[in-house]
Design a protein around this motif. Structure first.
Motif, PDB file in Angstrom:
ATOM      1  N   ALA A 210       0.833  -1.202   0.000  1.00  0.00           N
ATOM      2  CA  ALA A 210       0.000   0.000   0.000  1.00  0.00           C
ATOM      3  C   ALA A 210       0.867   1.250   0.000  1.00  0.00           C
ATOM      4  CB  ALA A 210      -0.922  -0.013   1.216  1.00  0.00           C
ATOM      5  N   ALA A 211       1.961   1.235   0.779  1.00  0.00           N
ATOM      6  CA  ALA A 211       2.857   2.391   0.815  1.00  0.00           C
ATOM      7  C   ALA A 211       3.509   2.609  -0.547  1.00  0.00           C
ATOM      8  CB  ALA A 211       3.921   2.181   1.892  1.00  0.00           C
ATOM      9  N   ASP A 212       3.916   1.518  -1.198  1.00  0.00           N
ATOM     10  CA  ASP A 212       4.519   1.636  -2.522  1.00  0.00           C
ATOM     11  C   ASP A 212       3.536   2.226  -3.530  1.00  0.00           C
ATOM     12  OD1 ASP A 212       6.844   0.561  -1.553  1.00  0.00           O
ATOM     13  OD2 ASP A 212       6.486  -1.463  -2.331  1.00  0.00           O
ATOM     14  N   ALA A 213       2.244   1.928  -3.334  1.00  0.00           N
ATOM     15  CA  ALA A 213       1.214   2.457  -4.243  1.00  0.00           C
ATOM     16  C   ALA A 213       0.776   3.863  -3.852  1.00  0.00           C
ATOM     17  CB  ALA A 213       0.011   1.519  -4.246  1.00  0.00           C
ATOM     18  N   GLY A 214       1.268   4.354  -2.719  1.00  0.00           N
ATOM     19  CA  GLY A 214       0.875   5.686  -2.255  1.00  0.00           C
ATOM     20  C   GLY A 214      -0.571   5.759  -1.806  1.00  0.00           C
ATOM     21  N   ARG A 215      -1.091   4.640  -1.324  1.00  0.00           N
ATOM     22  CA  ARG A 215      -2.491   4.577  -0.907  1.00  0.00           C
ATOM     23  C   ARG A 215      -2.576   4.033   0.512  1.00  0.00           C
ATOM     24  NH1 ARG A 215      -5.862   3.529  -5.306  1.00  0.00           N
ATOM     25  NH2 ARG A 215      -7.615   3.681  -3.832  1.00  0.00           N
ATOM     26  N   PRO A 216      -3.630   4.408   1.248  1.00  0.00           N
ATOM     27  CA  PRO A 216      -3.790   3.845   2.595  1.00  0.00           C
ATOM     28  C   PRO A 216      -4.308   2.405   2.534  1.00  0.00           C
ATOM     29  CG  PRO A 216      -5.633   5.282   2.082  1.00  0.00           C
ATOM     30  CD  PRO A 216      -4.657   5.416   0.939  1.00  0.00           C
ATOM     31  N   LEU A 217      -4.007   1.639   3.572  1.00  0.00           N
ATOM     32  CA  LEU A 217      -4.529   0.283   3.716  1.00  0.00           C
ATOM     33  C   LEU A 217      -5.746   0.374   4.629  1.00  0.00           C
ATOM     34  CD1 LEU A 217      -3.749  -2.662   2.868  1.00  0.00           C
ATOM     35  CD2 LEU A 217      -2.683  -2.877   5.113  1.00  0.00           C
ATOM     36  N   ASN A 218      -6.940   0.250   4.027  1.00  0.00           N
ATOM     37  CA  ASN A 218      -8.177   0.452   4.781  1.00  0.00           C
ATOM     38  C   ASN A 218      -8.587  -0.823   5.518  1.00  0.00           C
ATOM     39  OD1 ASN A 218      -8.465   3.139   3.789  1.00  0.00           O
ATOM     40  ND2 ASN A 218      -9.305   2.318   1.876  1.00  0.00           N
ATOM     41  N   LEU A 219      -7.940  -1.079   6.647  1.00  0.00           N
ATOM     42  CA  LEU A 219      -8.241  -2.282   7.409  1.00  0.00           C
ATOM     43  C   LEU A 219      -9.550  -2.111   8.174  1.00  0.00           C
ATOM     44  CD1 LEU A 219      -4.740  -3.270   8.814  1.00  0.00           C
ATOM     45  CD2 LEU A 219      -6.159  -4.617   7.262  1.00  0.00           C
ATOM     46  N   LYS A 220     -10.538  -2.893   7.811  1.00  0.00           N
ATOM     47  CA  LYS A 220     -11.832  -2.857   8.485  1.00  0.00           C
ATOM     48  C   LYS A 220     -11.789  -3.667   9.768  1.00  0.00           C
ATOM     49  CE  LYS A 220     -16.388  -1.947   8.248  1.00  0.00           C
ATOM     50  NZ  LYS A 220     -16.949  -0.591   8.112  1.00  0.00           N
TER      51      LYS A 220
END
Length: 296
Positions: A210-220
């Motif tokens: 997720a960091a490599d993609a520049g996006r947050p990891l939306n852990l539910k």
């Protein structure tokens, strides 16, 4: 050595019970004898292992260090006792194996069946743990050998390539990605995710992706096993990433759809790990050689 196993057993019982009286009852002795042995132990080392108050007792910082080591020593002593008793029962060796769920479900059943068929006198004790716990157990000699995925924190261990497995995305049939055969993980980052707990190797892998993609990891929600991931995805709490072969029975029974991942990290290498080849028992070395020889 300034203590014996009984000292450690009593100390652990007191630390866990928070009470000398309760620990004495559990250990079938009298409270005064427990108190005397622990006081003598503290006196020999010149430090307090227990903080005593009107509410009971609790480990001091030195006591917490002793507690961790004492549990390991008692576990190993128990294992030694069981192994020696096994010899009198005709068992010529026991091997403690810790492995992650992927190895246990995908690869070990056939490998262990052929090994035990060839060596019926050996007993294998198998436990399932996440890769980080497996590596620590091997490093601390709580397991003879382990099977882990590519992880950090395995410094000092001998790592032997074992097998490869594939991580896939699992979604409900109505999810927008369900009709795709393969996707990049970044396409899944817009959805809520059901993940493993923060100690797992896969959790760190997904955080990095997720960091490599520049996006947050939306852990539910985070759970402790892959079957639980499947159950939560089926309940509509998000999507998940799981090993394909290890979870096929769950995904099929729950009506979930596996979607392949194009990312390089979705191909995982599993490793056998040991502390030292020279320190392995004869039985453990036989099993290690068998598993290493069974690699694909």
């Amino acid at each position: 050595m300034h203590f014996d196993l009984r000292d450690l057993e009593l100390f652990v019982a007191v630390a866990e019970a928070g009470s000398i009286a309760k620990a004495a009852e559990h250990c079938h002795t009298v409270a005064s004898a427990v108190s005397k042995r622990l006081s003598d132990l503290e006196g020999r080392y010149g430090t307090a292992f227990l903080a005593r108050s009107s509410k009971g007792v609790a480990p001091t910082p030195a006591g917490l260090a002793l507690l961790a080591r004492a549990r390991a020593v008692l576990y190993q002593a128990g294992q030694l006792d069981r192994e020696l008793r096994g010899y009198s029962a005709g068992i010529r060796g026991q091997v403690r194996v810790f492995a992650n769920i992927s190895a246990i479900v995908e690869f070990l059943p056939a490998a262990l069946a052929s090994f035990l068929s060839a060596h019926p006198e050996i007993r294998v004790h198998l436990e399932e743990h996440v890769s980080g716990v497996v590596a620590r157990a091997v490093a601390e000699n709580l397991a003879d050998l382990g099977i882990v995925s590519d992880i950090a924190g395995a410094d000092g261990l001998i790592m032997i390539p074992f097998r490869e497995d594939e991580l896939v995305l699992i979604v409900q049939p109505g999810h927008p990605l369900a009709s795709r055969e393969r996707v990049d993980f970044r396409e899944a980052l817009g959805s809520d995710l059901v993940g493993l707990h923060s100690d797992s190797a896969l959790h760190y892998r997904l955080l990095r992706a997720a960091a490599d993609a520049g996006r947050p990891l939306n852990l539910k929600i985070q759970v402790t096993s892959f079957d639980a991931v499947c159950a939560m995805v089926a309940a509509g709490l998000g999507i998940g990433v799981v090993p394909r072969a290890a979870t096929t029975p769950y995904t099929a029974s729950l009506g979930l759809v596996p979607v392949g991942l194009n990312d390089d990290w979705a191909k995982r290498r599993l490793h056998l790990c040991v502390r030292s080849l020279e320190a392995l028992s004869a039985a453990a070395r036989l099993l290690l050689d068998h598993l290493a020889g069974a690699t694909a």
